[in-house]
Design a protein around this motif. Structure first.
Motif, PDB file in Angstrom:
ATOM      1  N   SER A   1       2.360   7.452  -2.563  1.00 31.54           N
ATOM      2  CA  SER A   1       1.566   8.529  -1.958  1.00 31.54           C
ATOM      3  C   SER A   1       2.133   8.403  -0.440  1.00 31.54           C
ATOM      4  O   SER A   1       2.917   7.886  -0.133  1.00 31.54           O
ATOM      5  CB  SER A   1       0.146   7.881  -1.567  1.00 31.54           C
ATOM      6  OG  SER A   1      -0.616   7.311  -2.967  1.00 31.54           O
ATOM      7  N   ARG A   2       1.697   9.471  -0.025  1.00 30.56           N
ATOM      8  CA  ARG A   2       1.920   9.945   1.342  1.00 30.56           C
ATOM      9  C   ARG A   2       3.519  10.044   1.735  1.00 30.56           C
ATOM     10  O   ARG A   2       3.984   9.473   2.748  1.00 30.56           O
ATOM     11  CB  ARG A   2       1.438   8.915   2.305  1.00 30.56           C
ATOM     12  CG  ARG A   2      -0.200   9.021   2.179  1.00 30.56           C
ATOM     13  CD  ARG A   2      -0.638   7.751   3.187  1.00 30.56           C
ATOM     14  NE  ARG A   2      -0.617   8.220   4.559  1.00 30.56           N
ATOM     15  CZ  ARG A   2      -0.854   7.282   5.437  1.00 30.56           C
ATOM     16  NH1 ARG A   2      -0.839   6.196   5.320  1.00 30.56           N
ATOM     17  NH2 ARG A   2      -0.401   7.807   6.559  1.00 30.56           N
TER      18      ARG A   2
ATOM     19  N   ASP B   1      -1.675   2.333   7.047  1.00 30.61           N
ATOM     20  CA  ASP B   1      -3.037   2.676   7.629  1.00 30.61           C
ATOM     21  C   ASP B   1      -4.049   2.186   6.627  1.00 30.61           C
ATOM     22  O   ASP B   1      -3.680   2.320   5.451  1.00 30.61           O
ATOM     23  CB  ASP B   1      -3.283   4.340   7.835  1.00 30.61           C
ATOM     24  CG  ASP B   1      -2.327   4.752   8.847  1.00 30.61           C
ATOM     25  OD1 ASP B   1      -2.065   4.273  10.126  1.00 30.61           O
ATOM     26  OD2 ASP B   1      -1.361   5.612   8.281  1.00 30.61           O
TER      27      ASP B   1
ATOM     28  N   CYS C   1      -2.531  11.495   0.337  1.00 28.68           N
ATOM     29  CA  CYS C   1      -3.046  10.050   0.301  1.00 28.68           C
ATOM     30  C   CYS C   1      -3.876   9.945  -0.834  1.00 28.68           C
ATOM     31  O   CYS C   1      -4.733  11.177  -1.150  1.00 28.68           O
ATOM     32  CB  CYS C   1      -4.136  10.147   1.799  1.00 28.68           C
ATOM     33  SG  CYS C   1      -5.128   8.508   1.556  1.00 28.68           S
ATOM     34  N   SER C   2      -3.596   9.019  -1.698  1.00 34.26           N
ATOM     35  CA  SER C   2      -4.389   8.720  -2.765  1.00 34.26           C
ATOM     36  C   SER C   2      -6.078   8.518  -2.741  1.00 34.26           C
ATOM     37  O   SER C   2      -6.558   8.485  -3.870  1.00 34.26           O
ATOM     38  CB  SER C   2      -3.859   8.004  -3.828  1.00 34.26           C
ATOM     39  OG  SER C   2      -2.607   8.528  -4.384  1.00 34.26           O
ATOM     40  N   ASN C   3      -6.387   8.293  -1.671  1.00 36.01           N
ATOM     41  CA  ASN C   3      -7.525   8.328  -1.364  1.00 36.01           C
ATOM     42  C   ASN C   3      -8.453   7.056  -1.786  1.00 36.01           C
ATOM     43  O   ASN C   3      -9.563   6.574  -1.292  1.00 36.01           O
ATOM     44  CB  ASN C   3      -8.318   9.402  -2.108  1.00 36.01           C
ATOM     45  CG  ASN C   3     -10.018   9.772  -1.707  1.00 36.01           C
ATOM     46  OD1 ASN C   3     -10.805   8.777  -1.758  1.00 36.01           O
ATOM     47  ND2 ASN C   3     -10.019  10.847  -0.835  1.00 36.01           N
ATOM     48  N   ILE C   4      -7.785   6.152  -3.060  1.00 40.74           N
ATOM     49  CA  ILE C   4      -8.715   5.211  -3.473  1.00 40.74           C
ATOM     50  C   ILE C   4      -7.938   3.767  -3.383  1.00 40.74           C
ATOM     51  O   ILE C   4      -8.600   2.569  -3.467  1.00 40.74           O
ATOM     52  CB  ILE C   4      -9.079   5.332  -4.913  1.00 40.74           C
ATOM     53  CG1 ILE C   4      -7.571   5.688  -5.700  1.00 40.74           C
ATOM     54  CG2 ILE C   4     -10.025   6.451  -5.318  1.00 40.74           C
ATOM     55  CD1 ILE C   4      -7.434   4.977  -7.148  1.00 40.74           C
ATOM     56  N   CYS C   5      -6.810   3.905  -3.047  1.00 46.07           N
ATOM     57  CA  CYS C   5      -5.791   2.562  -3.300  1.00 46.07           C
ATOM     58  C   CYS C   5      -6.247   1.638  -2.004  1.00 46.07           C
ATOM     59  O   CYS C   5      -6.085   0.232  -2.329  1.00 46.07           O
ATOM     60  CB  CYS C   5      -4.275   2.911  -3.278  1.00 46.07           C
ATOM     61  SG  CYS C   5      -3.862   4.482  -2.852  1.00 46.07           S
ATOM     62  N   CYS C   6      -6.546   2.031  -0.859  1.00 46.02           N
ATOM     63  CA  CYS C   6      -6.929   0.987   0.307  1.00 46.02           C
ATOM     64  C   CYS C   6      -8.271   0.222  -0.187  1.00 46.02           C
ATOM     65  O   CYS C   6      -8.113  -1.144  -0.381  1.00 46.02           O
ATOM     66  CB  CYS C   6      -7.357   1.748   1.437  1.00 46.02           C
ATOM     67  SG  CYS C   6      -5.954   2.395   2.333  1.00 46.02           S
TER      68      CYS C   6
ATOM     69  N   GLN D   1       1.009  -1.340   0.042  1.00 46.64           N
ATOM     70  CA  GLN D   1       0.173   0.069   0.001  1.00 46.64           C
ATOM     71  C   GLN D   1       0.854   1.384   0.093  1.00 46.64           C
ATOM     72  O   GLN D   1       2.078   1.186   0.262  1.00 46.64           O
ATOM     73  CB  GLN D   1      -0.918   0.001   1.153  1.00 46.64           C
ATOM     74  CG  GLN D   1      -1.813  -1.175   1.152  1.00 46.64           C
ATOM     75  CD  GLN D   1      -2.849  -1.016  -0.263  1.00 46.64           C
ATOM     76  OE1 GLN D   1      -2.693  -1.757  -0.981  1.00 46.64           O
ATOM     77  NE2 GLN D   1      -3.672  -0.009  -0.413  1.00 46.64           N
ATOM     78  N   CYS D   2       0.238   2.335  -0.194  1.00 47.92           N
ATOM     79  CA  CYS D   2       0.796   3.592  -0.109  1.00 47.92           C
ATOM     80  C   CYS D   2       2.094   3.558  -1.077  1.00 47.92           C
ATOM     81  O   CYS D   2       2.953   4.497  -0.833  1.00 47.92           O
ATOM     82  CB  CYS D   2       1.145   3.950   1.161  1.00 47.92           C
ATOM     83  SG  CYS D   2      -0.332   4.288   2.212  1.00 47.92           S
TER      84      CYS D   2
ATOM     85  N   ARG E   1      -7.478   3.126   5.206  1.00 42.56           N
ATOM     86  CA  ARG E   1      -8.589   4.181   5.236  1.00 42.56           C
ATOM     87  C   ARG E   1      -9.750   3.863   4.516  1.00 42.56           C
ATOM     88  O   ARG E   1      -9.911   3.701   3.273  1.00 42.56           O
ATOM     89  CB  ARG E   1      -7.739   5.341   4.496  1.00 42.56           C
ATOM     90  CG  ARG E   1      -6.673   5.886   5.543  1.00 42.56           C
ATOM     91  CD  ARG E   1      -6.128   6.941   5.253  1.00 42.56           C
ATOM     92  NE  ARG E   1      -5.038   7.526   6.034  1.00 42.56           N
ATOM     93  CZ  ARG E   1      -4.145   8.569   6.140  1.00 42.56           C
ATOM     94  NH1 ARG E   1      -4.032   9.142   5.122  1.00 42.56           N
ATOM     95  NH2 ARG E   1      -3.077   8.630   7.190  1.00 42.56           N
TER      96      ARG E   1
END
Ligand SMILES: Cc1cc2nc3c(=O)[nH]c(=O)nc-3n(C[C@H](O)[C@H](O)[C@H](O)COP(=O)(O)OP(=O)(O)OC[C@H]3O[C@@H](n4cnc5c(N)ncnc54)[C@H](O)[C@@H]3O)c2cc1C
Ligand code: SF4
Ligand code: SF4
Ligand code: SF4
Ligand code: SF4
Lengths: 155, 817
Positions: free
Chosen positions: B404-405, B443, B413-418, B400-401, B445
């Motif tokens: 991003s971040r 994390d 945070c790219s908002n959609i990847c989680c 993840q991430c 999200r």
């Protein structure tokens, strides 16, 4: 005299850490010494303060190889943090025996390992040239300039 | 009210009413409002002064209205929050009571005072007094103005045919407007056409998108322009003229998409739509559901170059004779009233993160590549296979991430990847339930509607979530299997996991070409590179440029639902403008005094909108009122003071400087802030309660280009300890590039100060965006240090020797009494 590691490392930078552990996942020291890891060291600094780390002998497993900070997504200079910790710990006399022995050895012989018969024989077998004696005065001068004498008491 | 009456009122003695607002405890908890009101009552021209709890409330507004009538007030000053919030409210109240709205003035004692000086009530109160003094001084010189009405063309342009652009176009078309939908690719659809299923509902992406695509393709009100990009934009809200390049397709509209041509084409290249995982020919259609459903030739790949026919295989194969190698690009000119920007996002390329071995190890892929692999229409027919050996993996890792971040890529945070990973994990489980899936995260999200449910479902179905991203991935060169090395932070334990395949959950980022769109449309970008909205909460789909709106990921990372919601919002905002059929241009335009103009042409050179023309015979400058944006750059440039900016006159600004420097100027700094960036940045510092020292006094202009060298020097002559000129970052100026003039002028004053042996550090120039409240607060601390360091001798010396140049100055360069 150092009073705090924050004189050498900007404490603000710690807030950038989100504990992703990419540092510990990259750390060669952590691979060998399972009790050590830069992520946790950093978290201890942040949550428990510097006293929690300068008395902790585990930090000395760090070899200041810089791999962690190379990979830290937040560009935190982790090895600089460890260097700051080493400096304060050394001044307070919290120097693990093994480290102190190594430093003494450098001061006395200019080398970090003991050169004994076996070493010399091994070198011969590997057809490496014999070791020339080193100029100890020069080394002493360098150590003085780097401030080692102020940080620790050499025996 | 007729203009005549306005004229007469102007000549009346000022009868000013001052209202100091407590804003509950927001201001009243810090500033002694009663004391400020009492102080205001003593200022010349003020005939009544009151403090009240909420001035913006109905009773607060009614009070102002009643006072205007009862006390024949001809100026109203409200000391409260930022004018960027409530100026329109109070102006409307004044207008209701028969007072021209331009005779209203505000002092910002909340964002710029109480909220940033929470712990120094005394200094905050003193500052509030100064701010009120400034507002009262300016209000006396205000004049009634009549804004201009401009007609709005009832046609819209939507740039980008992803789900957001499609939705916006459909909404507007359904409302009866003609819409041009411009897409740079051969088909509309955007990212959503590439993904397999969609979280959180797990619907098939193309199944829900394709009907919308066809509807957009055949809607009588939508003119679809694919393979098209905008090349030039002129005009202003309601009246844009847009140049569009419609690239040659080399296949005519009569194409029935039979595909006979493809089989014969000898040229192949990686297929962009399949993220490069398969090959396509030079003549091709991007995907089965493409709209328009027409083939096209990639001329960079085709053997026919520069009109020389080396191959005509597809031409021969096409029975309907749709292939036309001689097609040319077309340049179209479109007249539209509103523009919606829906250009979407690129996907982060993880190649620079060498420790993960993307591009080096075949079995490390990105989440976008995964979407194409798991999609039935993709290169593997929906089979998740390892690129190295086409086998179905037994163990799959998600990281993840990635991208991003991180300061090494994108900080947000790219908002959609989680959620995307959770969706992907469930998709694998659906097809191959035995697969072991490991998700390495920092994390999770899962904040949206239905997200947490999906997360819990994934855990129950056996997906392991491990907190701690691997430090590195290593590959076994024999088996191409991967080993992930890292630390499980919750167990404080190192791990080594062997997996068959690793998927980097990559972030999304602004389009590489978004600076082009930014420049053409004169938009602003936030620090992260996404287009900036006019207000993050209250005008979330407007841009600072009138008539231009944002939809979808172009504004920031978001999922499909949010993109569609925002698209409908943008369409609705555009609809409002077009339904009204006219817009009001604020009466802050530049006006030339023909008797003073010497025809030097300086103003023509600096106007970012090329809206000033010289009369061919008299050489006298003429400003087109409808397209003057009101930056005031020409006003500051005119050596003869022949141009005035309505509502931001020299006299008004000099009066504000006078008010600041009336008492203890040596302890204060005069700051000039532009409405859009630095003033908004100061507001943001206030909203975020960032604490900084009190000496700063802000004068708001629309643009930093309005700040003439005379203002700066005058502030110093009046004994100010420091001066700050601040505006939008270079490249982000709300008025295209007016801040280049700001920079030049500050440089001129710096040089002069240097020549005269003055401490030029006392004049500061800072570029501060609306998002950089922290930068503003930091600058305030710096300026405070500068003030502490200035000696009385230095100030005195500056007063003596920083005199204005004598040559050719008209009236108004110095304050008139
Ligand atoms: C791997 C991945 C998986 C995802 N999974 C999900 C999911 O499961 N559920 C979910 O809700 N969301 C998901 N998303 C997010 C979703 O894709 C976006 O929310 C959505 O695509 C945004 O739509 P858009 O129209 O704003 O942008 P885009 O889809 O990017 O479309 C923009 C369009 O504009 C065009 N364009 C760009 N620049 C120009 C220009 N200068 N001139 C003309 N045209 C231009 C582009 O060619 C493109 O067609 C995923 C995203 C990715 C990357
Ligand atoms: S890599 Fe950087 S951000 Fe991640 S845990 Fe280590 S120090 Fe923190
Ligand atoms: S610098 Fe120290 S903590 Fe960082 S990776 Fe190297 S040994 Fe580990
Ligand atoms: S003319 Fe070009 S597109 Fe057509 S078959 Fe030949 S190479 Fe392919
Ligand atoms: S959505 Fe999740 S994976 Fe993506 S950047 Fe944000 S926290 Fe990281």
């Amino acid at each position: 005299m150092l009073k705090s590691i924050w004189e050498l490392f900007n404490k603000e930078d710690l807030f950038e850490c989100y504990q992703c552990a990419r540092c510990t996942g990259s750390c060669p020291a952590a691979m060998v010494m399972k009790c050590y890891g830069p992520r946790e060291t950093l978290l201890r600094c942040l949550n428990l303060g510097q006293e929690a780390v300068i008395n902790d002998e585990r930090v000395w497993y760090c070899t200041t190889c810089h791999v962690c900070e190379d990979r830290c997504p937040q560009e935190i200079n982790i090895s600089e943090l460890l260097t700051a910790i080493f400096n304060l710990a050394a001044q307070r006399g919290n120097l693990p025996e093994k480290i102190k022995f190594g430093v003494d050895l450098i001061a006395k012989t200019g080398r970090s390992l003991i050169v004994n018969e076996k070493v010399l024989k091994d070198r011969q077998k590997l057809s490496l040239p014999p070791l020339d004696p080193l100029n100890i005065d020069e080394i002493e001068g360098i150590l003085k300039k780097t401030g080692l004498n102020d940080a620790i008491e050499l025996s | 009210m007729t203009p005549k009456k306005v004229q007469r009122k102007e000549k009346e003695e000022p009868r000013i009413g001052v209202y100091v607002c407590h804003c509950g405890l927001n201001i009243g908890g810090v500033v002694d409002c009663a004391r400020v009101a009492e102080f205001a009552a003593g200022l010349p021209g003020v005939i009544l002064s009151k403090d009240n709890l909420y001035t913006c409330s109905e009773p607060g507004q009614e009070l102002i209205k009643a006072d205007i009538k009862e006390h024949r007030l001809n100026r109203v000053v409200v000391a409260s929050c930022t004018p960027r919030l409530h100026e329109p409210t109070f102006r409307a109240a004044c207008e209701d009571a028969g007072l021209n709205p331009y005779l209203f003035e505000m002092a910002n004692i909340r964002e710029h005072c109480s909220w940033v000086h929470l712990h120094d009530k005394e200094a905050a109160t003193e500052k509030a007094k100064d701010l009120v003094r400034m507002a009262v001084a300016r209000s006396k010189l205000l004049a009634a103005q009549e804004p201009l009405e401009v007609p709005v063309t009832r046609k819209a342009l939507v740039i980008g045919g992803g789900v957001a652009g499609i939705q916006a176009a459909l909404d507007l078309a359904d409302s009866g407007y003609k819409v041009y939908l411009i897409e740079k690719d051969p088909s509309i659809g955007g990212r959503m056409a590439q993904i397999d299923k969609t979280f959180p509902t797990m619907d098939c992406s193309i199944c829900i998108l394709a009907p919308k695509m066809s509807e957009a393709g055949r809607h009588p009100n939508i003119e679809l322009l694919t393979l098209s990009e905008i090349e030039g934009v002129e005009g202003y809200v309601g009246n844009f003229t847009v140049q569009v390049r419609k690239k040659a397709r080399f296949v005519t509209d009569s194409c029935t998409a039979c595909g006979d041509c493809v089989k014969v084409c000898p040229q192949v290249a990686p297929d962009e739509f399949n993220a490069g995982l398969s090959m396509r020919r030079a003549i091709y259609m991007s995907f089965a559901q493409a709209v328009p459903s027409t083939y096209q030739i990639d001329m960079d790949l085709c053997l026919n170059k520069h009109g020389i026919i080396a191959c005509d295989k597809c031409f021969q194969a096409c029975q309907r004779q749709c292939v036309d190698y001689s097609q040319q690009d077309q340049i179209l000119t479109l007249d539209v009233g509103t523009i919606i920007v829906a250009t979407g996002v690129d996907v982060y390329d993880p190649t620079p993160l060498t420790e993960f071995g993307y591009r080096k190890f075949p079995n490390v892929i990105t989440s976008l590549e995964f979407e194409r692999l798991i999609n039935a229409g993709g290169p593997s027919g929906g089979n998740l296979i390892r690129p190295s050996d086409q086998k179905i993996p037994k163990t799959v890792a998600f990281l993840q991430c990635i991208g991003s971040r991180s300061k090494r890529s994108n900080i947000y945070c790219s908002n959609i990847c989680c959620m995307n990973t959770i969706k992907d994990a469930l998709l694998i489980k659906e097809h191959w339930p035995e697969t072991k899936i490991l998700v390495f995260y920092i994390d999770i999200r899962a904040f949206g509607k239905g997200f947490e449910d999906l997360f819990q479902r994934a855990r129950r179905e056996g997906v392991s979530f491990i907190r701690g991203v691997p430090g590195e991935i290593i590959e076994d060169p024999e088996t191409n299997s991967l080993t992930l090395i890292g630390e499980d932070t919750l167990l404080s334990q190192l791990y080594r996991y062997e997996v068959d395949m690793a998927i980097l959950s990559v972030g999304i980022e602004p389009r590489k070409d978004s600076p082009v769109i930014q420049r053409l449309l004169n938009l602003s970008c936030a620090a992260d590179g996404f287009f900036l909205e006019a207000h993050p909460k209250l005008r979330p789909v407007d841009t600072p440029t009138g008539g231009i709106f944002l939809a979808g990921c172009a504004e920031g990372p978001k999922d499909i639902k949010d993109s569609v919601t925002q698209a409908s919002a943008a369409a609705s905002r555009a609809n409002i403008l077009m339904a009204q059929g006219k817009v009001i241009v604020e009466a802050i335009t530049a006006v030339v005094d023909e008797t003073l103009c010497q025809g030097c042409g300086m103003c023509v050179k600096v106007c970012p909108y090329s809206t000033i023309r010289e009369d061919p015979e008299t050489k006298i400058a003429q400003v087109t009122q409808a397209s003057c944006a009101g930056c005031g750059t020409c006003v500051a440039e005119c050596p003869f003071s022949a141009i005035t900016q309505r509502h931001f006159t020299d006299a008004q600004i000099f009066a504000q400087i006078d008010a600041i420097t009336e008492e203890a100027p040596e302890t204060k700094a005069v700051a000039f802030c532009c409405n859009w960036c630095s003033y908004a940045g100061a507001d943001f510092a206030g909203v975020s309660r960032m604490q900084y020292p009190t000496p700063i006094r802000i004068i708001r202009t629309m643009c930093s280009g309005r700040i003439s060298t005379e203002f700066i020097e005058y502030a110093f002559r009046r004994g100010a300890a420091a001066v700050l000129v601040s505006g939008c970052h270079i490249g982000d100026c709300h008025y295209i590039n007016a801040n280049h003039q700001t920079e030049k002028r500050v440089n001129r004053v710096w040089k002069k100060m240097e020549r005269l042996g003055l401490d030029k550090n006392r004049l500061q120039l800072a570029w501060i965006s609306a998002a950089e409240g922290n930068l503003f607060a930091r600058k305030m601390k710096e300026i405070d240090e500068i003030i502490q360091g200035v000696t009385p001798e230095e100030i005195e010396k500056t007063k003596q020797i920083l005199v204005p140049k004598k040559k050719g100055k008209g009236e108004g360069t110095e304050p008139k009494e």
